[in-house]
Design an enzyme around this catalytic site. Sequence first.
Site, PDB file in Angstrom:
ATOM      1  CD  GLU A 185     -11.292  -0.085   1.125  1.00 16.91           C
ATOM      2  OE1 GLU A 185     -10.740  -0.129   0.035  1.00 16.91           O
ATOM      3  OE2 GLU A 185     -12.517  -0.148   1.266  1.00 16.91           O
ATOM      4  CB  SER A 200       3.779  -3.769   6.612  1.00 12.59           C
ATOM      5  OG  SER A 200       2.732  -3.199   5.892  1.00 12.59           O
ATOM      6  CG  ASP A 231      -3.005  -9.223   9.026  1.00  9.01           C
ATOM      7  OD1 ASP A 231      -3.682  -8.471   9.761  1.00  9.01           O
ATOM      8  OD2 ASP A 231      -1.798  -9.044   8.791  1.00  9.01           O
ATOM      9  CG  ASN A 259      -5.455 -13.386  -6.646  1.00  7.55           C
ATOM     10  OD1 ASN A 259      -5.991 -12.298  -6.465  1.00  7.55           O
ATOM     11  ND2 ASN A 259      -4.324 -13.711  -6.080  1.00  7.55           N
ATOM     12  CG  HIS A 305      -4.916   1.317  -1.439  1.00  5.08           C
ATOM     13  ND1 HIS A 305      -5.883   1.340  -0.454  1.00  5.08           N
ATOM     14  CD2 HIS A 305      -4.415   0.064  -1.440  1.00  5.08           C
ATOM     15  CE1 HIS A 305      -5.962   0.138   0.094  1.00  5.08           C
ATOM     16  NE2 HIS A 305      -5.079  -0.643  -0.477  1.00  5.08           N
ATOM     17  CG  ASP A 315     -20.949 -15.881  14.119  1.00  5.43           C
ATOM     18  OD1 ASP A 315     -21.275 -15.248  15.149  1.00  5.43           O
ATOM     19  OD2 ASP A 315     -21.769 -16.404  13.355  1.00  5.43           O
TER      20      ASP A 315
HETATM   21  N1  GLN Z   1      -0.284  -6.928   8.422  1.00  5.77           N
HETATM   22  C1  GLN Z   1      -0.207  -6.801   7.002  1.00  5.77           C
HETATM   23  C2  GLN Z   1       0.498  -5.504   6.634  1.00  5.77           C
HETATM   24  O1  GLN Z   1       0.375  -4.575   7.341  1.00  5.77           O
HETATM   25  C3  GLN Z   1      -1.556  -6.799   6.367  1.00  5.77           C
HETATM   26  C4  GLN Z   1      -1.467  -6.709   4.874  1.00  5.77           C
HETATM   27  C5  GLN Z   1      -2.777  -6.779   4.163  1.00  5.77           C
HETATM   28  O2  GLN Z   1      -3.811  -6.607   4.758  1.00  5.77           O
HETATM   29  N2  GLN Z   1      -2.766  -7.038   2.885  1.00  5.77           N
HETATM   30  O3  GLN Z   1       1.146  -5.408   5.624  1.00  5.77           O
END
Ligand code: GLN
Length: 748
Positions: free
Chosen positions: A656, A423, A589, A119, A685, A647
């Site tokens: 994105e 969010s 998610d 990461n 972003h 799948d």
């Molecule tokens: N549901 C989350 C949000 O909207 C998804 C965040 C993400 O994809 N990193 O913040």
Amino acid sequence: MTTTIIGFPRLGEFRELKFETEKYFRNEISADDLKAFAKELRQKHWNVIKDAGIDQIPSNDFSFYDNTLDTSVLFNIIPKKVKDLDFDELEEYFALARGYQGEKGDVHALPMKKWFNTNYHYLVPQFEKTTNIQVNTTKIVDEFLEAKELGILTRPVILGPFTLLQLGQYHDGTSSADFATDLLAAYQEVFTKLAAAGAEWIQIDEPGLVLDLTAEDIARFKEFYQTLLANKNGLNVLLQTYFGDIRDIYEEVIALDFDGIGLDFVEGKETLNLITNTPFPEDKKLFAGIVNGKNIWTNNYTSTFDLLAKLPKNVVLSTSCSLLHVPYSVENEVFSDEIKQYFAFAKEKLAELVALDKTDQAAIEKNNRIFKQERITANKALQEKIAQLTDADFVRLPAFDEREALQTDLLKLPNLPTTTIGSFPQTKEVKITRGKFKRGEITQEEYDAFIAKKIDDCIAFQEKIGLDVLVHGEFERNDMVEFFGEALDGYLFSKNGWVQSYGTRGVKPPIIWGDIARSKAITVQWSKYAQSKTEQIVKGMLTGPVTILNWSFPREDISIKDSTYQLALAIQEEVLDLEANGIRIIQIDEAALREKLPLRQTDWYSEYLDWAIPAFRLVHSKVQPETQIHTHMCYSEFEDIIQAIDDMDADVISFEASRSNLALLDALNRNNFQTQVGPGVYDIHSPRIPSVEEIKQTIGKILEKIPTDKVWVNPDCGLKTRGEKETYASLENLVLAAKEVREGLVND
Ligand code: GLN
Ligand code: ZN
């Protein structure tokens, strides 16, 4: 035997370097202040390593931002646009790392990418026609001398030419071959300088060797190192590999004139076979990566001694990769001693290497005791439940087409339905209030009232601008993984367990300590509340099991597959609970699904996707046909795993989508992708507000490739990092754009 490590965390015990560097960014301290601080920090770290009893200590593993960037700068691989700004060294370095906007000009930061299967993120070297490779900085020699002055003869570390060229991006029609000769000459010059400064060893990192290699790659590597090793200037050269085994090139590597070769015995599942089948040469040192450099668990000495017994005599004990990927020390945690003994962060791993090397009896006995006793009481019922899962548990019925028809009928959404990813802006006010609640400065009732008000406003806003599927805004959540970890049984949270993610940014992954179970509903309260405030559909929001796992420190005593299945069952309960409480669309998610994709493409399915995708299906397989399941991914690079994504059998996926991913849309089309798609129509972003016209054009491009009845309109990720003003304006434009395109469709 002797001991060493590949690298040490550099942000500092309490992320001191982060805070100091950010002060410099804010002009609160000078460049000299920052440099002096860094120098002290390096000293401290060398002394910590030395005092632990490690024999060979690396240097130049320190970085103000990123080692790959350091290497680019060392060799003058700097885009012309940045060179032309005519900055001094440190300013130029940070302009590359973070971009620069000011009186001297305007340049973007270098692109950033995930460092292999970690990461951590590195800055991608940019090669241009004008790139003129030469030795440009003295950092590697300076830091060697700095340690030497302290009486510590270090082994300078440098990223190798093979990996550097492999990671690079090439512009103006250039390719890696154009730069090889100059680059090798520059490495040679670094050798000469280090030898002159008194270095005895150099460590060249070539993690690129653990990937699938072609015949040309192998030939190129051989050519590079035949050249470099022909002229070592009296230096001993350690070739260091990590994050896997080097099965494609082992024979060639051991035939070259290296003095030491570092192999990973933790993640390299073929490493032991390689050295058994073709014995490791006696005239070289084997730097054996036996202590896990990525995980935080105490090493099991008995297993390690078993492994060591199979290795040749000329061994240097080392870690499997740089300790950059683990937190600093368990000393700074408040866990009970009982729990602490199971953890080894960077500092404790030093002690492990020494104990293994010295066969320290007391330490070995203590270690044996730890591994003999039961760490946790296994959740037998859960184990049984997982053992008894059958194929049917992973299949949602009826099949996609039938569900789709039914949902279209029932949900009564317009063409091109609009929604968001979940969010809404986490304003200062939200963070401050959560902080107060956590510190006990406000009561549960006060906090709940605050969240309820935020949700009321959020729902009202979404209704007002005319979004079709609403969200509650996720104001109650700190982080999409931590939030679920805190609510589930089986997790532990460190206080200072920070790991560098990029530059001055760290993450603090939660620790999976035991079996995962859900003993209470997690999201039902607020989802239900939000739904009660509107006639429209409010999406329930969950984080998927693969993402929760990938952003946690996993257990070592059970497989990550098993932990993921445990998480999947817990999230499944939450899904069913939401459904039972009237939530008709549920988004799960999987932002980090791609993250643990094995480095070798040949392992993608067998080692990962073959259980990760079913884990996702397990989460939603039991819902009613009319409940619509969404998922979200934060990237669009899945052309190569498109079938696996389909799948997952979600009903809708958002991801994105930037200018570059029209290729993906083609691929979706070609592959008859069944899942409905919401390619993000603007980039969250950036604070820019996209115009209605722009969004309409983007939707138009999407509709050229994807049938209208499969398309959703949404931003490309969650909005929590954005400001309120730009968010509201952008969403209004998004809704207007979707409406106008819709009208156009009716009129056509
Ligand atoms: N549901 C989350 C949000 O909207 C998804 C965040 C993400 O994809 N990193 O913040
Ligand atoms: Zn996202």
